[in-house]
Every structure is written in structure tokens, then in C-alpha cells.
Design a protein around this motif. Structure first.
Motif, short mmCIF file in Angstrom:
data_model
loop_
_atom_site.label_atom_id
_atom_site.label_comp_id
_atom_site.label_asym_id
_atom_site.label_seq_id
_atom_site.Cartn_x
_atom_site.Cartn_y
_atom_site.Cartn_z
N ILE A 1 0.88 -1.16 0.00
CA ILE A 1 0.00 0.00 0.00
C ILE A 1 0.92 1.22 0.00
O ILE A 1 1.70 1.41 0.93
N ILE B 1 -1.45 -1.10 -4.02
CA ILE B 1 -2.68 -0.33 -3.82
C ILE B 1 -2.24 1.12 -3.67
O ILE B 1 -1.39 1.42 -2.82
N CYS C 1 -7.31 3.58 -5.94
CA CYS C 1 -8.36 3.97 -5.00
C CYS C 1 -8.53 5.48 -5.08
O CYS C 1 -7.54 6.22 -5.08
N ALA D 1 -8.33 1.89 0.69
CA ALA D 1 -7.23 0.92 0.64
C ALA D 1 -7.56 -0.33 1.45
O ALA D 1 -7.23 -1.44 1.05
#
Length: 177
Positions: free
Chosen positions: A65, A85, A107, A161
């Protein structure tokens, strides 16, 4: 074991604390962050760690992430099975990640994002997975909408996320909210 790296400033561990709390409901989570080593939960092993930058990663079942304002140019060598992500607001990150030819889940609030909002107010949001994809375990994840209660200090990217991560590891259907 599932491995999730939170890449970016070590001063901001809000997303790490949020994920540690939420994921401990489903997994035995080990969380390494800026001098702390925590373990909580039951079930399969799950490694969650904060790192300020990453050059390479050869873990299987690794999800990164990418926090905002991360030094993205240092990433050079990621296992092709690595999943990232990232916020769609971070166009430089997306350009760099596209050169690495790895799966990236965006996202944000744009219609083209993989994970976005269907509706949003102060207390509750509805998050939408816009398109199907295969999880890190090979399971096909179909588009969905899921309502989430929002706490006052929850960051939009943090929540998006989290849902993207839940979909990627196959726990959306287990009331991840």
C-alpha cells in the motif's frame, strides 16, 4: 502467509494502526512499525509492516500500500506477483508502477478507479469495486458495493485501501467492515 507493506513516511502510522485493528479480527497479525512489534488476533499468519521506501521485494503474496508522498522512484525490482494499492491522485506513482508491469489497484473518487465511493456522508459511506479481478489466491472477485461506518478521523484513502486489501485477500464476504 500474507505480507502487507505500508510504504511511505514512518511518522504517519495511522493506516497501519487502522489495518492492525481491523485485520486482527480475521488473522494472527504481526505488525512492525517504527520501533514497535505487535501481535494480535487468531487464524492464519499475516505480516503487516511500515517501511519508508522499498527498492525490491521478492515475497510471494505481497501487497504494497503506497502512502501519499512516498519516494516512489526507489522501486526497481518487485516480484511480478506483487500487488500495489495506490491513490489515483498520485499520478507519478501510477506512471512508475506501470513501468514495473505489476498489478495495481487504484483507490479514489474518480469513475475510473478500481475502488471508489458510490455514496458518502459524514457517518456512512458506500464503497464500490468497479471491476472484477483475480485475488492473490486466484479467486475471481466480482464488482460489489459495501456500506462502511466512518469514524470522524478515518481518512478516505485509508478506508478505500482497506476495502481494496480485503478484496485482494478474499475477506470482503466475511463482513470486513
Amino acid at each position: 502467509m500474507i505480507c502487507v507493506g505500508l510504504v511511505g513516511s514512518l511518522d504517519d502510522n495511522s493506516i497501519g494502526n487502522f489495518l492492525y485493528e481491523k485485520l486482527s479480527k480475521f488473522f494472527s497479525v504481526t505488525y512492525l512499525s517504527n520501533g514497535k512489534l505487535l501481535k494480535n488476533g487468531i487464524g492464519d499468519d499475516f505480516l503487516l509492516f511500515d517501511i519508508d521506501y522499498i527498492n525490491s521485494c521478492n515475497f510471494e503474496n505481497c501487497i504494497l500500500i503506497i502512502k501519499r508522498h512516498c519516494p516512489i522512484n526507489s522501486i526497481n525490482n518487485l516480484n511480478r506477483a506483487t500487488v500495489t494499492i495506490v491513490s489515483s491522485d498520485e499520478q507519478d506513482y501510477l506512471k512508475k508502477l506501470s513501468t514495473l508491469n505489476i498489478k495495481t489497484i487504484t483507490c479514489g473518487s474518480l469513475g475510473k478507479d478500481t475502488v471508489t465511493f458510490s455514496s458518502k456522508n459524514d457517518d456512512e459511506i458506500v464503497i464500490s469495486l468497479q471491476r472484477s479481478f483475480n485475488s492473490i489466491f486466484g479467486e475471481e472477485i466480482e464488482p460489489f458495493e459495501i456500506p462502511i461506518k466512518k469514524a470522524p478521523n478515518d481518512d478516505d484513502f485509508m478506508i478505500l485501501a482497506y476495502i481494496a486489501l480485503c478484496a485482494e485477500i478474499g475477506i470482503v464476504d466475511k463482513n470486513c467492515h
